[in-house]
Design a protein around this motif. Structure first.
Motif, short mmCIF file in Angstrom:
data_model
loop_
_atom_site.label_atom_id
_atom_site.label_comp_id
_atom_site.label_asym_id
_atom_site.label_seq_id
_atom_site.Cartn_x
_atom_site.Cartn_y
_atom_site.Cartn_z
N ALA A 159 53.20 39.60 44.60
CA ALA A 159 52.43 38.69 43.73
C ALA A 159 53.10 38.65 42.35
CB ALA A 159 50.98 39.20 43.62
N GLN A 160 53.55 37.48 41.98
CA GLN A 160 53.68 36.20 42.67
C GLN A 160 55.05 35.59 42.34
OE1 GLN A 160 50.35 33.50 42.17
NE2 GLN A 160 48.86 35.09 42.61
N LEU A 173 52.30 37.47 37.26
CA LEU A 173 52.40 38.89 37.60
C LEU A 173 53.87 39.31 37.81
CD1 LEU A 173 49.16 39.23 39.79
CD2 LEU A 173 49.47 39.78 37.37
N GLY A 232 45.18 34.07 47.44
CA GLY A 232 44.47 34.43 46.22
C GLY A 232 43.05 33.87 46.12
N CYS A 233 42.46 34.25 45.02
CA CYS A 233 41.08 33.81 44.74
C CYS A 233 40.94 32.29 44.85
CB CYS A 233 40.65 34.28 43.36
SG CYS A 233 40.55 36.07 43.19
N GLU A 278 40.23 38.38 49.90
CA GLU A 278 39.40 39.31 49.11
C GLU A 278 37.92 38.98 49.28
OE1 GLU A 278 40.89 39.99 45.09
OE2 GLU A 278 42.70 40.89 45.92
N GLU A 295 50.30 31.10 44.29
CA GLU A 295 48.92 30.64 44.15
C GLU A 295 48.84 29.53 43.11
OE1 GLU A 295 46.22 33.86 43.23
OE2 GLU A 295 44.45 32.57 43.37
N PHE A 343 54.39 35.07 47.61
CA PHE A 343 53.03 34.55 47.45
C PHE A 343 53.00 33.62 46.25
CE2 PHE A 343 48.74 36.05 45.50
CZ PHE A 343 48.09 34.92 45.95
N TRP A 383 50.74 44.78 37.52
CA TRP A 383 49.79 43.92 36.80
C TRP A 383 49.60 44.51 35.41
CZ3 TRP A 383 45.47 41.12 39.91
CH2 TRP A 383 44.78 40.23 39.09
N TYR A 391 47.58 46.74 43.70
CA TYR A 391 48.36 46.44 42.50
C TYR A 391 48.68 47.72 41.74
CZ TYR A 391 47.69 41.44 43.05
OH TYR A 391 47.74 40.15 43.52
O1 AHR Z 1 47.30 37.65 42.43
C1 AHR Z 1 46.26 37.44 41.54
C2 AHR Z 1 44.89 37.66 42.18
O2 AHR Z 1 44.73 39.01 42.50
C3 AHR Z 1 44.63 36.96 43.46
O3 AHR Z 1 44.21 35.65 43.28
C4 AHR Z 1 43.54 37.76 44.08
O4 AHR Z 1 43.55 37.72 45.48
C5 AHR Z 1 43.77 39.15 43.53
O5 AHR Z 1 42.62 39.67 43.00
#
Ligand code: AHR
Length: 495
Positions: free
Chosen positions: A347-348, A353, A73-74, A176, A28, A26, A303, A243
Protein backbone atom coordinates in the motif's frame (compact mmCIF):
# COMPACT_ATOMS: atom_id res chain seq x y z
CA UNK A 1 38.46 -19.03 10.11
CA UNK A 2 34.77 -18.60 9.50
CA UNK A 3 33.09 -15.23 9.41
CA UNK A 4 30.84 -14.17 12.30
CA UNK A 5 27.77 -14.46 10.11
CA UNK A 6 26.84 -17.60 8.31
CA UNK A 7 24.19 -18.55 5.79
CA UNK A 8 23.60 -22.14 4.72
CA UNK A 9 21.46 -22.68 1.62
CA UNK A 10 20.30 -26.05 0.37
CA UNK A 11 19.88 -25.46 -3.32
CA UNK A 12 18.56 -28.97 -4.05
CA UNK A 13 15.88 -28.99 -1.37
CA UNK A 14 13.35 -26.46 -2.61
CA UNK A 15 9.71 -27.55 -2.60
CA UNK A 16 7.54 -24.47 -2.71
CA UNK A 17 7.12 -21.97 -5.49
CA UNK A 18 7.23 -18.30 -4.51
CA UNK A 19 4.12 -16.99 -6.24
CA UNK A 20 4.96 -13.92 -8.28
CA UNK A 21 1.80 -12.40 -6.83
CA UNK A 22 3.67 -11.80 -3.57
CA UNK A 23 5.21 -8.88 -5.47
CA UNK A 24 1.82 -7.29 -6.08
CA UNK A 25 0.45 -3.78 -5.72
CA UNK A 26 -2.57 -1.79 -4.64
CA UNK A 27 -4.07 1.39 -6.03
CA UNK A 28 -7.04 3.01 -4.32
CA UNK A 29 -9.11 6.07 -5.10
CA UNK A 30 -7.24 7.88 -2.37
CA UNK A 31 -5.35 11.17 -2.55
CA UNK A 32 -3.25 11.30 -5.69
CA UNK A 33 -2.86 7.57 -6.30
CA UNK A 34 -5.34 7.19 -9.17
CA UNK A 35 -6.01 10.84 -10.04
CA UNK A 36 -2.75 12.62 -10.79
CA UNK A 37 -0.69 9.47 -10.15
CA UNK A 38 -1.97 6.93 -12.66
CA UNK A 39 -4.70 8.82 -14.48
CA UNK A 40 -4.52 12.40 -15.71
CA UNK A 41 -7.07 12.08 -18.51
CA UNK A 42 -6.44 12.28 -22.26
CA UNK A 43 -6.66 16.09 -22.32
CA UNK A 44 -3.95 16.67 -19.71
CA UNK A 45 -0.81 18.73 -20.35
CA UNK A 46 1.08 15.92 -18.62
CA UNK A 47 2.38 13.36 -21.09
CA UNK A 48 -0.03 10.45 -21.22
CA UNK A 49 -1.17 7.45 -23.21
CA UNK A 50 -4.96 7.60 -23.51
CA UNK A 51 -5.14 9.34 -20.15
CA UNK A 52 -2.60 7.22 -18.25
CA UNK A 53 0.62 9.00 -17.20
CA UNK A 54 3.39 7.81 -19.53
CA UNK A 55 6.16 8.05 -16.91
CA UNK A 56 4.25 6.10 -14.27
CA UNK A 57 3.12 3.51 -16.80
CA UNK A 58 6.69 2.98 -17.98
CA UNK A 59 8.06 2.67 -14.45
CA UNK A 60 5.45 0.04 -13.51
CA UNK A 61 5.96 -1.79 -16.79
CA UNK A 62 9.71 -1.99 -16.13
CA UNK A 63 8.99 -3.52 -12.73
CA UNK A 64 6.91 -6.28 -14.26
CA UNK A 65 4.24 -5.92 -11.57
CA UNK A 66 2.27 -9.19 -11.27
CA UNK A 67 -1.06 -7.71 -10.23
CA UNK A 68 -2.89 -4.55 -9.24
CA UNK A 69 -5.61 -4.33 -6.60
CA UNK A 70 -8.38 -1.74 -7.06
CA UNK A 71 -10.52 0.36 -6.24
CA UNK A 72 -9.87 0.13 -2.47
CA UNK A 73 -9.35 -0.15 0.47
CA UNK A 74 -12.05 1.63 2.36
CA UNK A 75 -13.16 3.24 -0.89
CA UNK A 76 -14.25 -0.15 -2.25
CA UNK A 77 -17.10 -0.40 0.23
CA UNK A 78 -18.68 2.84 -0.87
CA UNK A 79 -17.96 2.49 -4.55
CA UNK A 80 -20.84 1.85 -6.91
CA UNK A 81 -19.36 0.52 -10.11
CA UNK A 82 -22.24 1.60 -12.34
CA UNK A 83 -21.24 5.24 -11.59
CA UNK A 84 -17.93 4.58 -13.34
CA UNK A 85 -19.10 3.35 -16.76
CA UNK A 86 -20.48 5.09 -19.87
CA UNK A 87 -19.43 8.47 -21.28
CA UNK A 88 -17.13 10.16 -18.78
CA UNK A 89 -18.87 13.51 -18.93
CA UNK A 90 -22.15 11.91 -17.89
CA UNK A 91 -20.86 9.96 -14.93
CA UNK A 92 -22.27 11.02 -11.56
CA UNK A 93 -19.99 12.67 -9.03
CA UNK A 94 -19.71 11.46 -5.45
CA UNK A 95 -17.94 12.39 -2.23
CA UNK A 96 -14.90 10.38 -1.25
CA UNK A 97 -15.86 10.43 2.44
CA UNK A 98 -12.94 8.40 3.71
CA UNK A 99 -10.21 10.28 1.97
CA UNK A 100 -10.38 14.03 2.38
CA UNK A 101 -14.04 14.49 1.40
CA UNK A 102 -13.00 15.37 -2.13
CA UNK A 103 -15.20 15.01 -5.18
CA UNK A 104 -14.84 11.75 -7.03
CA UNK A 105 -15.90 12.35 -10.62
CA UNK A 106 -15.78 8.67 -11.55
CA UNK A 107 -13.68 9.39 -14.64
CA UNK A 108 -11.55 6.38 -13.74
CA UNK A 109 -13.85 3.37 -13.70
CA UNK A 110 -14.00 -0.26 -14.75
CA UNK A 111 -12.94 0.31 -18.38
CA UNK A 112 -10.12 2.64 -17.38
CA UNK A 113 -8.85 0.17 -14.79
CA UNK A 114 -8.85 -2.76 -17.19
CA UNK A 115 -7.29 -0.57 -19.87
CA UNK A 116 -4.38 0.07 -17.53
CA UNK A 117 -3.85 -3.54 -16.45
CA UNK A 118 -4.02 -4.66 -20.08
CA UNK A 119 -1.34 -2.13 -21.05
CA UNK A 120 0.80 -3.34 -18.18
CA UNK A 121 0.14 -6.99 -18.87
CA UNK A 122 -0.66 -7.48 -15.20
CA UNK A 123 -3.47 -9.32 -13.39
CA UNK A 124 -6.40 -7.31 -12.09
CA UNK A 125 -7.64 -7.83 -8.55
CA UNK A 126 -10.95 -6.15 -7.72
CA UNK A 127 -12.46 -5.70 -4.29
CA UNK A 128 -16.24 -5.59 -4.44
CA UNK A 129 -18.59 -3.58 -2.23
CA UNK A 130 -20.11 -5.50 0.67
CA UNK A 131 -20.39 -2.65 3.20
CA UNK A 132 -22.79 -0.34 1.35
CA UNK A 133 -23.56 -2.36 -1.74
CA UNK A 134 -25.82 -5.29 -2.44
CA UNK A 135 -25.50 -8.87 -3.53
CA UNK A 136 -27.18 -7.90 -6.79
CA UNK A 137 -24.75 -5.05 -7.45
CA UNK A 138 -21.70 -7.25 -6.94
CA UNK A 139 -23.20 -10.09 -8.92
CA UNK A 140 -23.86 -7.78 -11.86
CA UNK A 141 -20.34 -6.36 -11.75
CA UNK A 142 -18.92 -9.86 -12.15
CA UNK A 143 -21.34 -10.52 -15.01
CA UNK A 144 -20.35 -7.20 -16.65
CA UNK A 145 -16.66 -8.06 -16.46
CA UNK A 146 -16.65 -11.78 -17.15
CA UNK A 147 -19.64 -12.97 -19.14
CA UNK A 148 -19.10 -13.78 -22.79
CA UNK A 149 -22.58 -14.07 -24.30
CA UNK A 150 -25.93 -12.38 -24.34
CA UNK A 151 -27.06 -10.97 -21.00
CA UNK A 152 -28.08 -7.57 -19.70
CA UNK A 153 -24.65 -6.82 -18.24
CA UNK A 154 -22.62 -8.27 -21.12
CA UNK A 155 -24.76 -6.21 -23.50
CA UNK A 156 -24.16 -3.08 -21.46
CA UNK A 157 -20.41 -3.69 -21.54
CA UNK A 158 -20.56 -4.03 -25.31
CA UNK A 159 -22.59 -0.85 -25.59
CA UNK A 160 -19.81 0.86 -23.63
CA UNK A 161 -17.27 -0.21 -26.21
CA UNK A 162 -15.88 -3.50 -24.98
CA UNK A 163 -16.92 -6.69 -26.73
CA UNK A 164 -14.69 -9.27 -25.10
CA UNK A 165 -15.04 -9.99 -21.39
CA UNK A 166 -11.95 -9.22 -19.33
CA UNK A 167 -11.98 -12.52 -17.44
CA UNK A 168 -10.86 -11.36 -14.05
CA UNK A 169 -9.74 -14.03 -11.60
CA UNK A 170 -8.93 -12.36 -8.28
CA UNK A 171 -12.10 -11.15 -6.56
CA UNK A 172 -12.24 -9.71 -3.05
CA UNK A 173 -15.53 -9.89 -1.17
CA UNK A 174 -15.42 -6.62 0.78
CA UNK A 175 -12.54 -4.85 2.50
CA UNK A 176 -11.84 -4.47 6.22
CA UNK A 177 -15.37 -5.55 7.03
CA UNK A 178 -14.37 -5.36 10.71
CA UNK A 179 -13.82 -1.59 10.27
CA UNK A 180 -14.42 0.88 7.44
CA UNK A 181 -16.10 -1.88 5.42
CA UNK A 182 -19.09 -2.09 7.76
CA UNK A 183 -17.93 -2.64 11.36
CA UNK A 184 -19.16 -6.22 11.29
CA UNK A 185 -18.50 -9.04 13.70
CA UNK A 186 -16.67 -12.02 12.21
CA UNK A 187 -19.78 -14.19 12.60
CA UNK A 188 -21.91 -11.67 10.70
CA UNK A 189 -19.30 -11.17 7.99
CA UNK A 190 -18.89 -14.92 7.49
CA UNK A 191 -22.61 -15.16 6.64
CA UNK A 192 -22.45 -12.14 4.37
CA UNK A 193 -19.44 -13.66 2.64
CA UNK A 194 -21.41 -16.82 1.93
CA UNK A 195 -24.25 -14.85 0.34
CA UNK A 196 -22.07 -12.53 -1.72
CA UNK A 197 -19.74 -15.30 -2.84
CA UNK A 198 -22.68 -17.44 -3.93
CA UNK A 199 -23.83 -14.86 -6.46
CA UNK A 200 -20.36 -13.80 -7.61
CA UNK A 201 -20.64 -16.36 -10.40
CA UNK A 202 -18.10 -18.37 -12.30
CA UNK A 203 -18.74 -17.95 -16.02
CA UNK A 204 -17.38 -20.25 -18.74
CA UNK A 205 -13.65 -19.68 -19.02
CA UNK A 206 -13.71 -17.26 -16.11
CA UNK A 207 -13.54 -18.97 -12.78
CA UNK A 208 -13.19 -16.56 -9.88
CA UNK A 209 -10.56 -16.88 -7.19
CA UNK A 210 -12.54 -15.62 -4.21
CA UNK A 211 -10.90 -13.80 -1.36
CA UNK A 212 -12.62 -13.36 1.99
CA UNK A 213 -11.91 -10.15 3.88
CA UNK A 214 -9.50 -11.22 6.59
CA UNK A 215 -8.17 -10.00 9.87
CA UNK A 216 -6.78 -6.73 11.05
CA UNK A 217 -3.24 -7.43 12.24
CA UNK A 218 -3.38 -9.64 15.38
CA UNK A 219 -7.13 -10.32 15.38
CA UNK A 220 -6.66 -14.10 15.36
CA UNK A 221 -10.26 -14.67 16.38
CA UNK A 222 -11.39 -13.18 13.04
CA UNK A 223 -9.34 -15.78 11.17
CA UNK A 224 -10.56 -18.57 13.39
CA UNK A 225 -14.26 -17.68 12.98
CA UNK A 226 -14.00 -17.34 9.19
CA UNK A 227 -12.27 -20.71 8.94
CA UNK A 228 -15.06 -22.23 11.03
CA UNK A 229 -18.07 -20.58 9.44
CA UNK A 230 -17.20 -20.42 5.78
CA UNK A 231 -17.17 -23.75 3.95
CA UNK A 232 -13.58 -24.07 2.78
CA UNK A 233 -14.60 -24.84 -0.79
CA UNK A 234 -16.28 -21.41 -0.93
CA UNK A 235 -13.09 -19.40 -0.50
CA UNK A 236 -9.73 -19.61 -2.21
CA UNK A 237 -8.02 -17.25 0.16
CA UNK A 238 -8.39 -14.95 3.10
CA UNK A 239 -6.74 -11.57 3.36
CA UNK A 240 -4.71 -9.95 6.14
CA UNK A 241 -3.78 -6.31 6.70
CA UNK A 242 -0.75 -5.18 8.63
CA UNK A 243 0.87 -1.74 8.62
CA UNK A 244 4.24 -0.76 10.06
CA UNK A 245 3.79 2.34 12.22
CA UNK A 246 6.85 3.56 14.14
CA UNK A 247 4.73 5.22 16.88
CA UNK A 248 0.99 4.70 17.30
CA UNK A 249 -2.12 5.66 15.31
CA UNK A 250 -2.37 9.03 17.10
CA UNK A 251 1.29 9.93 16.60
CA UNK A 252 2.73 7.78 13.88
CA UNK A 253 6.06 9.54 13.40
CA UNK A 254 7.73 11.40 10.57
CA UNK A 255 8.73 9.74 7.31
CA UNK A 256 12.11 11.45 7.19
CA UNK A 257 12.94 12.75 10.66
CA UNK A 258 13.69 9.85 13.01
CA UNK A 259 16.30 8.68 15.52
CA UNK A 260 18.33 5.48 15.26
CA UNK A 261 16.09 3.93 17.88
CA UNK A 262 12.93 4.85 15.96
CA UNK A 263 14.58 3.42 12.88
CA UNK A 264 15.22 0.09 14.53
CA UNK A 265 11.80 0.08 16.19
CA UNK A 266 10.27 0.48 12.75
CA UNK A 267 12.23 -2.45 11.37
CA UNK A 268 11.46 -4.60 14.39
CA UNK A 269 7.75 -3.91 13.80
CA UNK A 270 8.13 -4.82 10.13
CA UNK A 271 9.91 -8.04 11.11
CA UNK A 272 6.91 -8.92 13.29
CA UNK A 273 5.20 -9.95 10.04
CA UNK A 274 6.96 -13.32 10.42
CA UNK A 275 5.38 -14.11 13.79
CA UNK A 276 2.07 -12.59 12.69
CA UNK A 277 1.86 -14.89 9.68
CA UNK A 278 2.85 -17.91 11.76
CA UNK A 279 0.11 -17.10 14.28
CA UNK A 280 -2.59 -16.82 11.59
CA UNK A 281 -1.26 -19.88 9.79
CA UNK A 282 -1.49 -21.94 12.97
CA UNK A 283 -5.19 -21.07 13.19
CA UNK A 284 -5.73 -21.89 9.54
CA UNK A 285 -3.82 -25.17 9.81
CA UNK A 286 -6.34 -26.40 12.39
CA UNK A 287 -9.12 -26.37 9.78
CA UNK A 288 -7.09 -26.67 6.62
CA UNK A 289 -3.90 -28.65 7.22
CA UNK A 290 -3.40 -29.11 3.48
CA UNK A 291 -3.14 -25.32 3.08
CA UNK A 292 -5.73 -25.07 0.37
CA UNK A 293 -7.02 -21.70 1.55
CA UNK A 294 -4.26 -19.17 0.96
CA UNK A 295 -3.32 -16.00 2.78
CA UNK A 296 -3.26 -12.75 0.87
CA UNK A 297 -1.61 -9.83 2.63
CA UNK A 298 -3.36 -7.31 0.43
CA UNK A 299 -2.32 -4.26 2.44
CA UNK A 300 1.10 -3.82 4.01
CA UNK A 301 3.78 -1.16 4.32
CA UNK A 302 4.79 1.83 6.40
CA UNK A 303 2.29 4.41 7.59
CA UNK A 304 3.70 7.72 8.85
CA UNK A 305 2.30 11.17 9.58
CA UNK A 306 1.53 12.89 6.29
CA UNK A 307 4.09 15.36 4.93
CA UNK A 308 3.70 18.85 6.43
CA UNK A 309 1.21 21.05 4.56
CA UNK A 310 -0.40 18.20 2.69
CA UNK A 311 -4.03 17.07 2.96
CA UNK A 312 -4.25 14.70 5.96
CA UNK A 313 -6.79 12.61 4.03
CA UNK A 314 -4.34 12.00 1.18
CA UNK A 315 -1.78 9.93 3.11
CA UNK A 316 1.15 11.35 1.18
CA UNK A 317 4.53 10.45 2.72
CA UNK A 318 8.20 10.44 1.73
CA UNK A 319 10.09 7.21 1.35
CA UNK A 320 13.66 6.72 2.60
CA UNK A 321 16.26 4.01 2.94
CA UNK A 322 14.33 2.93 6.06
CA UNK A 323 11.36 2.07 3.82
CA UNK A 324 13.66 0.07 1.59
CA UNK A 325 14.50 -2.10 4.61
CA UNK A 326 10.86 -2.52 5.54
CA UNK A 327 10.24 -3.75 2.00
CA UNK A 328 13.32 -6.00 1.93
CA UNK A 329 12.54 -7.63 5.29
CA UNK A 330 8.84 -8.05 4.54
CA UNK A 331 9.43 -9.58 1.10
CA UNK A 332 12.00 -11.99 2.59
CA UNK A 333 9.36 -13.03 5.12
CA UNK A 334 6.66 -13.50 2.48
CA UNK A 335 9.05 -15.67 0.46
CA UNK A 336 9.61 -17.82 3.51
CA UNK A 337 5.87 -18.24 4.02
CA UNK A 338 5.24 -19.09 0.38
CA UNK A 339 3.43 -22.32 1.24
CA UNK A 340 0.50 -20.30 2.62
CA UNK A 341 1.00 -16.77 1.30
CA UNK A 342 -0.12 -16.59 -2.31
CA UNK A 343 -0.29 -12.85 -2.80
CA UNK A 344 0.63 -9.56 -1.16
CA UNK A 345 -0.07 -5.99 -2.18
CA UNK A 346 2.01 -3.06 -1.05
CA UNK A 347 0.00 0.00 0.00
CA UNK A 348 0.07 1.90 -2.30
CA UNK A 349 1.46 2.24 -5.81
CA UNK A 350 1.71 6.01 -6.36
CA UNK A 351 1.69 8.98 -3.94
CA UNK A 352 0.04 7.12 -1.05
CA UNK A 353 1.72 5.54 2.01
CA UNK A 354 4.77 3.39 1.13
CA UNK A 355 4.65 4.27 -2.53
CA UNK A 356 6.79 2.94 -5.35
CA UNK A 357 6.48 6.20 -7.19
CA UNK A 358 5.89 9.83 -6.20
CA UNK A 359 4.69 12.52 -8.59
CA UNK A 360 4.37 16.28 -8.52
CA UNK A 361 2.71 17.87 -11.52
CA UNK A 362 4.68 16.50 -14.48
CA UNK A 363 7.62 15.32 -12.35
CA UNK A 364 8.10 11.78 -11.10
CA UNK A 365 10.55 9.91 -8.89
CA UNK A 366 11.18 6.28 -8.01
CA UNK A 367 11.41 5.61 -4.29
CA UNK A 368 13.91 3.36 -2.49
CA UNK A 369 11.01 0.90 -2.14
CA UNK A 370 10.66 0.74 -5.92
CA UNK A 371 14.32 -0.25 -6.15
CA UNK A 372 13.87 -3.10 -3.68
CA UNK A 373 11.08 -4.53 -5.81
CA UNK A 374 13.40 -4.18 -8.79
CA UNK A 375 16.24 -5.99 -6.95
CA UNK A 376 13.91 -8.80 -5.83
CA UNK A 377 12.41 -9.53 -9.25
CA UNK A 378 14.33 -12.83 -9.66
CA UNK A 379 12.36 -14.31 -6.72
CA UNK A 380 9.08 -14.09 -8.64
CA UNK A 381 7.89 -17.64 -9.42
CA UNK A 382 11.24 -19.10 -8.33
CA UNK A 383 11.41 -22.01 -5.87
CA UNK A 384 11.98 -21.11 -2.24
CA UNK A 385 15.20 -22.61 -0.89
CA UNK A 386 15.54 -23.65 2.73
CA UNK A 387 18.22 -21.52 4.38
CA UNK A 388 19.69 -21.17 7.86
CA UNK A 389 21.16 -17.90 9.06
CA UNK A 390 23.37 -17.00 12.00
CA UNK A 391 23.56 -13.24 12.33
CA UNK A 392 25.13 -10.65 14.59
CA UNK A 393 22.77 -8.37 16.45
CA UNK A 394 22.25 -4.64 16.07
CA UNK A 395 21.10 -2.48 18.98
CA UNK A 396 19.75 1.04 19.42
CA UNK A 397 18.36 2.18 22.77
CA UNK A 398 16.09 -0.60 24.00
CA UNK A 399 15.70 -2.27 20.65
CA UNK A 400 17.79 -5.21 19.51
CA UNK A 401 17.38 -7.36 16.42
CA UNK A 402 19.34 -9.45 13.96
CA UNK A 403 21.39 -7.29 11.63
CA UNK A 404 20.95 -9.59 8.66
CA UNK A 405 17.72 -10.72 7.07
CA UNK A 406 17.69 -13.03 4.05
CA UNK A 407 15.77 -15.29 1.72
CA UNK A 408 16.84 -17.38 -1.22
CA UNK A 409 15.30 -19.05 -4.22
CA UNK A 410 16.13 -21.10 -7.28
CA UNK A 411 15.19 -19.86 -10.75
CA UNK A 412 14.14 -22.24 -13.47
CA UNK A 413 17.51 -21.90 -15.22
CA UNK A 414 19.35 -23.05 -12.08
CA UNK A 415 20.37 -19.62 -10.82
CA UNK A 416 20.34 -19.21 -7.05
CA UNK A 417 18.97 -15.84 -5.91
CA UNK A 418 19.96 -14.55 -2.48
CA UNK A 419 18.50 -11.34 -1.06
CA UNK A 420 20.31 -9.96 1.96
CA UNK A 421 19.47 -6.91 4.05
CA UNK A 422 21.99 -5.58 6.56
CA UNK A 423 20.04 -3.15 8.71
CA UNK A 424 23.02 -2.16 10.87
CA UNK A 425 23.46 1.58 10.24
CA UNK A 426 27.21 1.53 10.89
CA UNK A 427 28.73 -1.89 10.56
CA UNK A 428 29.52 -3.95 7.48
CA UNK A 429 28.85 -7.65 7.99
CA UNK A 430 31.27 -10.37 7.09
CA UNK A 431 29.07 -13.18 5.78
CA UNK A 432 29.99 -16.71 4.73
CA UNK A 433 27.51 -18.35 2.39
CA UNK A 434 27.58 -22.15 2.19
CA UNK A 435 25.80 -23.19 -0.94
CA UNK A 436 24.96 -26.89 -0.93
CA UNK A 437 23.43 -28.96 -3.68
CA UNK A 438 24.53 -26.92 -6.69
CA UNK A 439 27.53 -26.50 -8.94
CA UNK A 440 26.73 -22.84 -9.52
CA UNK A 441 29.75 -20.61 -9.02
CA UNK A 442 29.43 -17.51 -11.16
CA UNK A 443 28.26 -14.65 -8.95
CA UNK A 444 26.81 -11.28 -9.86
CA UNK A 445 25.30 -8.70 -7.55
CA UNK A 446 23.28 -5.50 -7.34
CA UNK A 447 22.65 -3.43 -4.24
CA UNK A 448 21.02 -0.43 -2.68
CA UNK A 449 22.46 1.87 -0.05
CA UNK A 450 22.64 5.61 0.66
CA UNK A 451 24.62 8.07 2.76
CA UNK A 452 21.99 8.32 5.53
CA UNK A 453 19.17 6.21 6.93
CA UNK A 454 16.76 8.95 5.91
CA UNK A 455 18.24 9.51 2.46
CA UNK A 456 15.51 9.77 -0.13
CA UNK A 457 14.96 10.81 -3.69
CA UNK A 458 13.48 14.20 -4.50
CA UNK A 459 12.05 15.82 -7.59
CA UNK A 460 15.30 17.79 -7.82
CA UNK A 461 17.60 14.81 -7.34
CA UNK A 462 16.11 11.38 -7.98
CA UNK A 463 19.39 9.46 -7.90
CA UNK A 464 20.22 9.79 -4.19
CA UNK A 465 19.07 6.24 -3.56
CA UNK A 466 19.49 3.99 -6.58
CA UNK A 467 20.73 0.54 -7.51
CA UNK A 468 24.42 -0.07 -8.15
CA UNK A 469 26.50 -3.08 -9.14
CA UNK A 470 27.92 -5.06 -6.22
CA UNK A 471 31.11 -7.14 -6.33
CA UNK A 472 32.51 -7.30 -2.81
CA UNK A 473 32.50 -11.09 -2.59
CA UNK A 474 34.98 -13.89 -3.21
CA UNK A 475 35.13 -17.66 -3.09
CA UNK A 476 37.29 -19.21 -0.37
CA UNK A 477 37.27 -22.76 -1.66
CA UNK A 478 33.58 -23.68 -1.47
CA UNK A 479 32.50 -20.81 0.73
CA UNK A 480 31.28 -17.56 -0.75
CA UNK A 481 32.45 -14.72 1.47
CA UNK A 482 30.42 -11.53 1.17
CA UNK A 483 31.21 -8.18 2.75
CA UNK A 484 27.72 -6.81 3.23
CA UNK A 485 28.01 -3.03 3.53
CA UNK A 486 26.35 -1.25 6.46
CA UNK A 487 22.71 -0.28 5.74
CA UNK A 488 22.40 -2.05 2.44
CA UNK A 489 20.17 -4.45 0.54
CA UNK A 490 21.95 -6.83 -1.82
CA UNK A 491 20.67 -9.37 -4.29
CA UNK A 492 23.25 -11.93 -5.39
CA UNK A 493 22.69 -14.27 -8.28
CA UNK A 494 24.79 -17.42 -8.48
CA UNK A 495 24.78 -19.23 -11.82
O1 AHR B 1 -4.39 1.89 2.49
C1 AHR B 1 -5.13 2.84 3.18
C2 AHR B 1 -6.30 2.24 3.93
O2 AHR B 1 -5.84 1.41 4.96
C3 AHR B 1 -7.21 1.36 3.15
O3 AHR B 1 -8.17 2.06 2.45
C4 AHR B 1 -7.87 0.53 4.21
O4 AHR B 1 -8.26 -0.73 3.75
C5 AHR B 1 -6.84 0.47 5.31
O5 AHR B 1 -7.39 0.81 6.52
Amino acid sequence: TMAQNKLVINADQGKTQISRHIYGHFSEHLGRCIYGGIWVGPDSEIENINGYRTDVFEALKALDIPNLRWPGGCFADEYHWTDGIGPRSERPKMINTHWGGVTEDNSFGTHEFFGFVEMLGTEPYITGNVGSGSVEEMSKWVEYINFDGVSPMANLRKKNGRDEPWQIKYWGVGNESWGCGGNMTPEYYANEYRRYATFARDYPGAKLYKIAGGANSTDYNWTEVLMQKIPLHMMDAMSLHYYTIPGNWGDKGSSTDFSKEEYLTTLEKAAFMDQLLTNHETRMDKYDPRKRVKLIVDEWGTWYDVEPNTNPGFLYQQNTLRDAFVAAITLNIFNQHADRVHMANLAQTVNVLQALILTEDDKMLLTPTYHVFDLYKPHMDATLLPSYLTSEKVKAGDVEMEALNVSSSLSEDGTVNISIANVDPDKAMDLDVLLHGTEAKEVSGRYLTAPELNSHNSFEDNEVVSIEAFDDFKWNKDVLNVKVPAKSVIVLRVK
